[in-house]
Design an enzyme around this catalytic site. Sequence first.
Site, short mmCIF file in Angstrom:
data_model
loop_
_atom_site.label_atom_id
_atom_site.label_comp_id
_atom_site.label_asym_id
_atom_site.label_seq_id
_atom_site.Cartn_x
_atom_site.Cartn_y
_atom_site.Cartn_z
N THR A 276 -1.11 -9.72 -9.14
CA THR A 276 -1.78 -10.46 -10.22
C THR A 276 -1.84 -11.95 -9.87
O THR A 276 -0.82 -12.54 -9.50
CB THR A 276 -1.04 -10.23 -11.55
OG1 THR A 276 -1.05 -8.83 -11.84
CG2 THR A 276 -1.69 -10.99 -12.70
N GLY B 253 4.92 1.36 -4.15
CA GLY B 253 4.67 0.85 -5.49
C GLY B 253 5.88 1.17 -6.35
O GLY B 253 6.78 0.35 -6.51
N PRO C 162 0.81 -1.22 0.00
CA PRO C 162 0.00 0.00 0.00
C PRO C 162 0.85 1.28 0.00
O PRO C 162 0.47 2.27 -0.61
CB PRO C 162 -0.82 -0.12 1.29
CG PRO C 162 -0.92 -1.60 1.52
CD PRO C 162 0.36 -2.19 1.02
N GLU D 201 4.32 -2.95 -13.56
CA GLU D 201 5.75 -3.22 -13.87
C GLU D 201 6.54 -1.93 -14.10
O GLU D 201 7.42 -1.87 -14.95
CB GLU D 201 5.88 -4.18 -15.05
CG GLU D 201 5.41 -5.56 -14.67
CD GLU D 201 5.88 -6.64 -15.61
OE1 GLU D 201 7.03 -6.59 -16.04
OE2 GLU D 201 5.08 -7.54 -15.88
N THR E 149 -20.16 8.71 -43.75
CA THR E 149 -20.63 10.07 -43.40
C THR E 149 -20.40 10.94 -44.63
O THR E 149 -19.49 10.67 -45.43
CB THR E 149 -19.86 10.69 -42.21
OG1 THR E 149 -18.51 10.88 -42.59
CG2 THR E 149 -19.95 9.85 -40.93
C1 LIG Z 1 -3.81 -4.43 -12.45
C2 LIG Z 1 -2.52 -4.33 -11.70
C3 LIG Z 1 -1.72 -5.48 -11.57
C4 LIG Z 1 -0.54 -5.43 -10.84
N1 LIG Z 1 0.20 -6.57 -10.65
C5 LIG Z 1 1.26 -6.55 -9.78
C6 LIG Z 1 1.94 -7.76 -9.42
O1 LIG Z 1 1.63 -8.86 -9.92
N2 LIG Z 1 2.95 -7.69 -8.50
C7 LIG Z 1 3.32 -6.51 -7.92
O2 LIG Z 1 4.24 -6.51 -7.09
N3 LIG Z 1 2.70 -5.35 -8.26
C8 LIG Z 1 1.68 -5.34 -9.17
N4 LIG Z 1 1.02 -4.17 -9.48
C9 LIG Z 1 1.45 -2.93 -8.84
C10 LIG Z 1 2.10 -1.94 -9.78
O3 LIG Z 1 3.38 -2.40 -10.15
C11 LIG Z 1 2.11 -0.56 -9.09
O4 LIG Z 1 0.77 -0.12 -9.06
C12 LIG Z 1 3.00 0.43 -9.80
O5 LIG Z 1 4.35 0.10 -9.66
C13 LIG Z 1 2.77 1.86 -9.30
O6 LIG Z 1 2.83 1.92 -7.91
P1 LIG Z 1 1.66 2.70 -7.10
O7 LIG Z 1 0.36 2.17 -7.59
O8 LIG Z 1 1.97 2.59 -5.66
O9 LIG Z 1 1.77 4.20 -7.59
P2 LIG Z 1 2.75 5.29 -6.93
O10 LIG Z 1 4.11 4.75 -6.81
O11 LIG Z 1 2.09 5.85 -5.73
O12 LIG Z 1 2.73 6.40 -8.08
C14 LIG Z 1 1.66 7.32 -8.25
C15 LIG Z 1 2.03 8.26 -9.40
O13 LIG Z 1 3.21 9.00 -9.07
C16 LIG Z 1 4.19 8.79 -10.08
N5 LIG Z 1 5.51 8.76 -9.47
C17 LIG Z 1 5.90 8.03 -8.39
N6 LIG Z 1 7.19 8.26 -8.12
C18 LIG Z 1 7.64 9.14 -9.05
C19 LIG Z 1 8.89 9.77 -9.31
N7 LIG Z 1 9.99 9.52 -8.59
N8 LIG Z 1 8.95 10.66 -10.34
C20 LIG Z 1 7.87 10.90 -11.11
N9 LIG Z 1 6.67 10.34 -10.91
C21 LIG Z 1 6.56 9.45 -9.91
C22 LIG Z 1 3.84 7.46 -10.73
O14 LIG Z 1 4.37 7.35 -12.04
C23 LIG Z 1 2.32 7.52 -10.70
O15 LIG Z 1 1.87 8.27 -11.80
C24 LIG Z 1 -0.12 -4.20 -10.26
C25 LIG Z 1 -0.92 -3.05 -10.43
C26 LIG Z 1 -2.09 -3.12 -11.12
C27 LIG Z 1 -2.93 -1.85 -11.25
#
Ligand SMILES: Cc1cc2nc3c(=O)[nH]c(=O)nc-3n(C[C@H](O)[C@H](O)[C@H](O)COP(=O)(O)OP(=O)(O)OC[C@H]3O[C@@H](n4cnc5c(N)ncnc54)[C@H](O)[C@@H]3O)c2cc1C
Length: 380
Positions: free
Chosen positions: A158, A131, A128, A363, A270
Site C-alpha cells: 500500500t 503472503g 509473491p 493484514e 413495490t
Molecule cells: C489491496 C491490498 C493491499 C495490501 N497492502 C499490503 C501492505 O501494505 N504491506 C504488505 O506487506 N502486504 C500488503 N498486502 C498483502 C496482504 O497482506 C496479503 O495479500 C495477505 O496476507 C494474503 O497473502 P496472499 O495474497 O499471498 O494469499 P495466500 O497466503 O496465498 O493465501 C491464499 C488463500 O489461502 C488461505 N490460506 C493460506 N494459508 C492458510 C492456512 N494455513 N490455513 C487456511 N487457509 C490458508 C488464505 O486465507 C487465502 O484465502 C495487501 C494486499 C492487498 C490485496
Amino acid sequence: MIDFSLSEEHTSLIEMARRFTKERITPIAAECDRDSRFPMDVFKEAWEIGLINPTCPAEYGGSGMGELENALITEELAYGCTGIQTSMLANGLALTPIKLAGSEEQKKKYLGMLTAEPILASYATTEPDAGSDVAGLKTKFTQHGDDYVLNGQKCWITNASYARFYVVFATADTALRHKGIAAFIVDRDSPGLRVGKKEDKLGQRASDTAQIFLDDVKVPKENLLAPAGKGFKLAMETFNQTRPDIGAGATGLMRRALDECVAYAKERKTFGTAIGNHQLVQWMLAEMAIRAEGTRLLYQKAAWNLDRGVRDPIISSFAKAYGADSAMATAVDAVQVFGGNGYVKEYPVEKLMRDAKVLQIYEGTSQIQRIVIAKQLLSG
Ligand SMILES: Cc1cc2nc3c(=O)[nH]c(=O)nc-3n(C[C@H](O)[C@H](O)[C@H](O)COP(=O)(O)OP(=O)(O)OC[C@H]3O[C@@H](n4cnc5c(N)ncnc54)[C@H](O)[C@@H]3O)c2cc1C
C-alpha cells in the site's frame, strides 16, 4: 466500572473527521474509484488538520493520540471511502514498528519526517511467494562491513508508489524461517530500489498498491530496525496493534451501507408500499445494524486495551475477522436491498461490495485470523 461513553474530546474528534469526510472525501469517492486515483491534495488537507499519523508521539512532532482515537478517525474516513481511508492511514503500519522497536535516532528521523510534512510511508512483508506465510519470505539481507545489502521483491504494498521510506522485512537465511527475519528502514531514493507496476484492483481503487524491487540495495547499519530473530515478532506485534483499525474501517463501511439502505428502503416502492415495510428487507437492515454495532464494540475494546498497555491479540483478531466478514456480508446485503439498482455504478453500494472484499484479505486473511484465535484458545 464499565463505561461505554466517549469523552468530549472523542466526540469533537469524530465531528471533525465526519465533517472532513462529508466535505472532502464522499464527493470525490466515485471518481477516484473510477480513475484509480489517490487524492493527494485531500491527503495533504487531512494532514494539515491532524487526521494523519494521529498515534505519532508528541516528542516527534505528532499529536500523541491513542489507538482508540486513531480507530475513531478510521471509522469516519471509511464512511466516505475505504480506499481513500486505507491509503490515508497506512502510515500507521509503517510508524508502528518504528514506535515499537526504533532507536531514538530512528524515531527522531523517520517519525519526524512524517510529522514535518505530508508524506507517505509503507510497510512491506508480502512477497509473491509469501503472503499469509510471513515466515516464508525470501527477500535476503547480507551484512557488508557494518552495513546491509537487500535483494528481493515485495508485492501488494500500500502506497508503494508514493512512499518516502519503507519498513522492509528480510531474512538472513530462508531455512531459518521466522528466526532469520530482520526489519530495516529503507529510504525511497536508495540506489537499487525500484517501484513496480501499480495494481489494477477490484475495489479500494483509490488506494495505491504496487510492487517494490530491491536489487543490491545498501542499507546503513543505523537503519536496522530489528535484528535477525526479532523481525518476525515485530511484524506480528505491528499487526496486533493495527488490526483493530480494519474493524474500524469495516464499521465505517457498514454504517454507510446501512444509511444508504435505510434511505432507499423508505423511497423505493413495490407491491404498493415502501420496501422498508417488507419484513425480509427489514431483516437485512437489522442484521446490518447488529454487525456494525458488534464490530464497533470489538474494535473499541481492542483499541482501548492497547491504550492501557494490555496485550490481548485475540481481541485484535476478533475485531479484524468479525469486522471484515461483517462488512462483506453487509455490503452484499446492501446490493440486495437496492435490487437491480444495486448492481450499477449510479448508486454507491456496488462500490461498497467491491471495497469490502479486501478487508478479508489484507493484514492477515479471515482464515489466518481464525488460526491466530484458535492457537490462542488451544494454548490456554
Ligand atoms: C489491496 C491490498 C493491499 C495490501 N497492502 C499490503 C501492505 O501494505 N504491506 C504488505 O506487506 N502486504 C500488503 N498486502 C498483502 C496482504 O497482506 C496479503 O495479500 C495477505 O496476507 C494474503 O497473502 P496472499 O495474497 O499471498 O494469499 P495466500 O497466503 O496465498 O493465501 C491464499 C488463500 O489461502 C488461505 N490460506 C493460506 N494459508 C492458510 C492456512 N494455513 N490455513 C487456511 N487457509 C490458508 C488464505 O486465507 C487465502 O484465502 C495487501 C494486499 C492487498 C490485496
